[in-house]
Design a protein around this motif. Structure first.
Motif, mmCIF file in Angstrom:
data_model
loop_
_atom_site.group_PDB
_atom_site.id
_atom_site.type_symbol
_atom_site.label_atom_id
_atom_site.label_comp_id
_atom_site.label_asym_id
_atom_site.label_seq_id
_atom_site.Cartn_x
_atom_site.Cartn_y
_atom_site.Cartn_z
ATOM 1 N N GLU A 416 9.491 -60.120 35.024
ATOM 2 C CA GLU A 416 10.574 -61.096 35.231
ATOM 3 C C GLU A 416 10.944 -61.215 36.596
ATOM 4 O OE1 GLU A 416 13.467 -60.767 32.016
ATOM 5 O OE2 GLU A 416 11.879 -61.557 30.576
ATOM 6 N N MET A 417 11.432 -60.094 37.206
ATOM 7 C CA MET A 417 11.978 -59.932 38.532
ATOM 8 C C MET A 417 11.339 -58.928 39.459
ATOM 9 S SD MET A 417 16.168 -60.527 37.786
ATOM 10 C CE MET A 417 16.842 -61.947 36.930
ATOM 11 N N LEU A 418 11.380 -59.446 40.792
ATOM 12 C CA LEU A 418 10.842 -58.282 41.514
ATOM 13 C C LEU A 418 11.889 -57.900 42.630
ATOM 14 C CD1 LEU A 418 7.413 -59.654 42.035
ATOM 15 C CD2 LEU A 418 7.940 -57.467 41.104
ATOM 16 N N GLY A 419 12.179 -56.915 43.180
ATOM 17 C CA GLY A 419 13.073 -56.548 44.236
ATOM 18 C C GLY A 419 12.310 -56.583 45.267
ATOM 19 N N PRO A 420 12.894 -56.275 46.588
ATOM 20 C CA PRO A 420 12.064 -56.117 48.024
ATOM 21 C C PRO A 420 11.345 -54.819 47.779
ATOM 22 C CG PRO A 420 14.522 -56.314 48.401
ATOM 23 C CD PRO A 420 14.121 -56.299 46.980
ATOM 24 N N VAL A 434 6.069 -50.668 47.083
ATOM 25 C CA VAL A 434 6.223 -51.263 45.733
ATOM 26 C C VAL A 434 7.657 -51.830 45.521
ATOM 27 C CG1 VAL A 434 4.564 -50.002 44.534
ATOM 28 C CG2 VAL A 434 6.966 -48.984 44.573
ATOM 29 N N PRO A 435 7.831 -52.783 44.870
ATOM 30 C CA PRO A 435 9.190 -53.083 44.572
ATOM 31 C C PRO A 435 10.030 -52.396 43.041
ATOM 32 C CG PRO A 435 7.814 -54.844 43.778
ATOM 33 C CD PRO A 435 6.846 -53.799 44.166
ATOM 34 N N ALA A 436 11.257 -52.776 43.158
ATOM 35 C CA ALA A 436 11.742 -52.863 41.776
ATOM 36 C C ALA A 436 11.301 -53.756 40.849
ATOM 37 C CB ALA A 436 13.225 -52.352 41.803
ATOM 38 N N MET A 437 11.246 -53.312 39.721
ATOM 39 C CA MET A 437 10.814 -54.506 38.700
ATOM 40 C C MET A 437 11.419 -54.426 37.128
ATOM 41 S SD MET A 437 6.399 -54.149 38.372
ATOM 42 C CE MET A 437 5.486 -54.161 39.951
ATOM 43 N N LYS A 438 12.023 -55.710 36.933
ATOM 44 C CA LYS A 438 12.471 -55.923 35.725
ATOM 45 C C LYS A 438 11.492 -56.546 34.656
ATOM 46 C CE LYS A 438 15.964 -58.749 33.032
ATOM 47 N NZ LYS A 438 16.843 -59.634 33.279
#
Length: 450
Positions: A416-420, A434-438
């Protein structure tokens, strides 16, 4: 020793191997010679208890005789040891079955320059590492916590050469800091690595781990189930790292890849795009593969759709594709793989992901991960060192660790969401961007007892 003198030594060894190969009956000879120096400071119970350093030479020789090839390796550089290694490679090649897919060795190639040797890292001393670790241990003492971990620095010089005129050099420094902060019934963890030791802040990493340990005191037990889950970059890394070999042409051809029969079909979410890119500024590694072929940047997944694979020269010929510079040293059974995965990121911070979550779980890291179903890409493993309950947009406390059973394919369809995108370091996979992920519907199958 300067880089110039290091390479003078490596080139001298390579020249001796080529001469021995020619006189020893090899039709063609390849040598991969490297010199590595690594040092490590280890600490536990808020005390430095070990400092070790090592220097290693590795000389790996591949001989080709009448369409047959084999390899032998030594860590000794004297003339007799090199002679025995070359003779062993030639003898092994002569006793192999002829390989109809064996291609001629490469001639000289041109490589894109990468700069991954940092003097500050190469010159780091035990005292430098000890001072940083001492500050971390004092911080833990003051907080009545216990710190353990490592601080590593080192450098590698390598030369890949063959009798056809190929000569490929690569030099790189590396540094890594990992810390676990322990309390009676909770823990926190942080880790970072970089070619540039100045990019690593042991104090900030220890502070983050300390805060996680304090925030997860007295963990509650939640029932297993499917949860909205926020995965910090190390947790993402150790999950998606299991995908890397699936993008190998050999794996797809042999039907050992979860992408077999799925290329050019929507498999992941629209927000998932993946490259293999050794030239990315946050990546590390040589700009050539195990045969000396220049690596290419390859778009693997475009907005959820697998688009391309990577190929060694032999696999590309077999599959009527173009080689991409991702082959392993020959001979091998694996062919190739992308070793520099880069995920496209987003613009949402972890804090924003938390604020947007009514009820979910925040995961710092994962461990003991194993593959359950290779085609569905179902993995199992456990959380550790900072697993938290999120309620009404904020972290409300620590929870007992979970075992998970989760398809990575489904996970990457539910982001649903991606971080930098950042350079992440974990324990189960090599470093990636890789990014953080929700993620929605992440499956936690069982609560652990700690």
């Amino acid at each position: 020793m300067t880089n110039k003198s290091q390479y003078a030594v490596l080139e001298s060894i390579a020249a001796r191997v080529m001469k021995l190969g020619k006189s020893g009956g090899a039709h063609d000879t390849e040598v991969d010679v490297s010199s590595a120096a690594d040092a490590l400071t280890r600490f536990a119970n808020n005390t430095i208890h070990q400092n070790v350093a090592e220097q290693i030479h590795s000389i790996s020789v591949r001989a080709v005789v009448d369409g047959r090839t084999a390899r032998a390796t030594t860590n000794k550089t004297d003339e007799e040891s090199l002679r025995r290694t070359v003779a062993t490679a030639v003898s092994l090649a002569q006793n192999q079955p002829e390989n109809p897919d064996l291609l001629p060795m490469l001639r000289a190639q041109k490589y894109q320059k990468v700069s991954r040797f940092v003097s500050a890292t190469a010159e780091a001393t035990p005292q430098d590492r000890a001072r940083a670790v001492t500050k971390v241990c004092k911080m833990a003492d003051k907080s009545r916590q216990t710190a353990a971990g490592i601080f590593v620095s080192g450098q590698t010089h390598s030369l890949l050469a063959n009798s056809k005129g190929l000569s490929a050099r690569y030099e790189q420094t590396r540094s890594e800091f990992s810390v676990t902060i322990l309390e009676e019934n909770s823990s926190g963890w942080a880790k970072s690595n970089s070619p540039d030791i100045r990019n690593i802040d042991p104090g900030a990493l220890a502070e983050s781990a300390s805060e996680k340990a304090a925030a997860s005191r007295g963990p509650r037990e939640l029932p297993p189930g499917h949860y909205i889950t926020i995965l910090e970059p190390p947790a993402v890394l150790d999950l998606v790292g299991f995908l890397f070999y699936d993008f190998a042409g050999t794996a797809v051809e042999d039907k050992r890849s979860c992408l077999t029969g799925r290329m050019e079909k929507k498999l992941f979410g629209e927000n998932i795009t993946i490259w293999d890119d050794v030239y990315h500024p946050l990546q590390s590694g040589a700009p050539f593969d195990g045969e000396g072929l220049p690596r290419q940047k390859v778009l693997l997944v475009d907005r959820g759709t697998p688009k391309n694979l990577v190929y060694s020269r032999a696999t590309a010929k077999k599959m009527k594709a173009k080689p991409t510079g991702h082959g392993f040293s020959l001979p091998n059974d694996y062919g190739e793989a992308p070793m520099n995965l880069v995920f496209a990121g987003g613009d949402k911070s972890t804090e924003e992901m938390i604020r947007s979550t009514e009820r979910g779980i925040l995961v710092t890291r994962l461990w003991y991960i194993r593959e359950v179903d290779p085609y569905k890409k179902i993995l199992t493993g456990m959380t550790r060192d900072g697993t938290f309950l999120v309620e009404n947009g904020r972290v409300t406390g620590g929870i007992r660790n979970f075992r998970f059973n989760q398809s990575v394919i489904e996970m990457l369809s539910n982001v649903e969401m991606l971080g930098p995108a950042v350079r992440a370091a974990g324990e189960e996979s090599f470093e990636m961007v890789v990014p953080a992920m929700k993620v929605r519907n992440f499956h936690f199958s069982e609560a652990t007892k700690f």
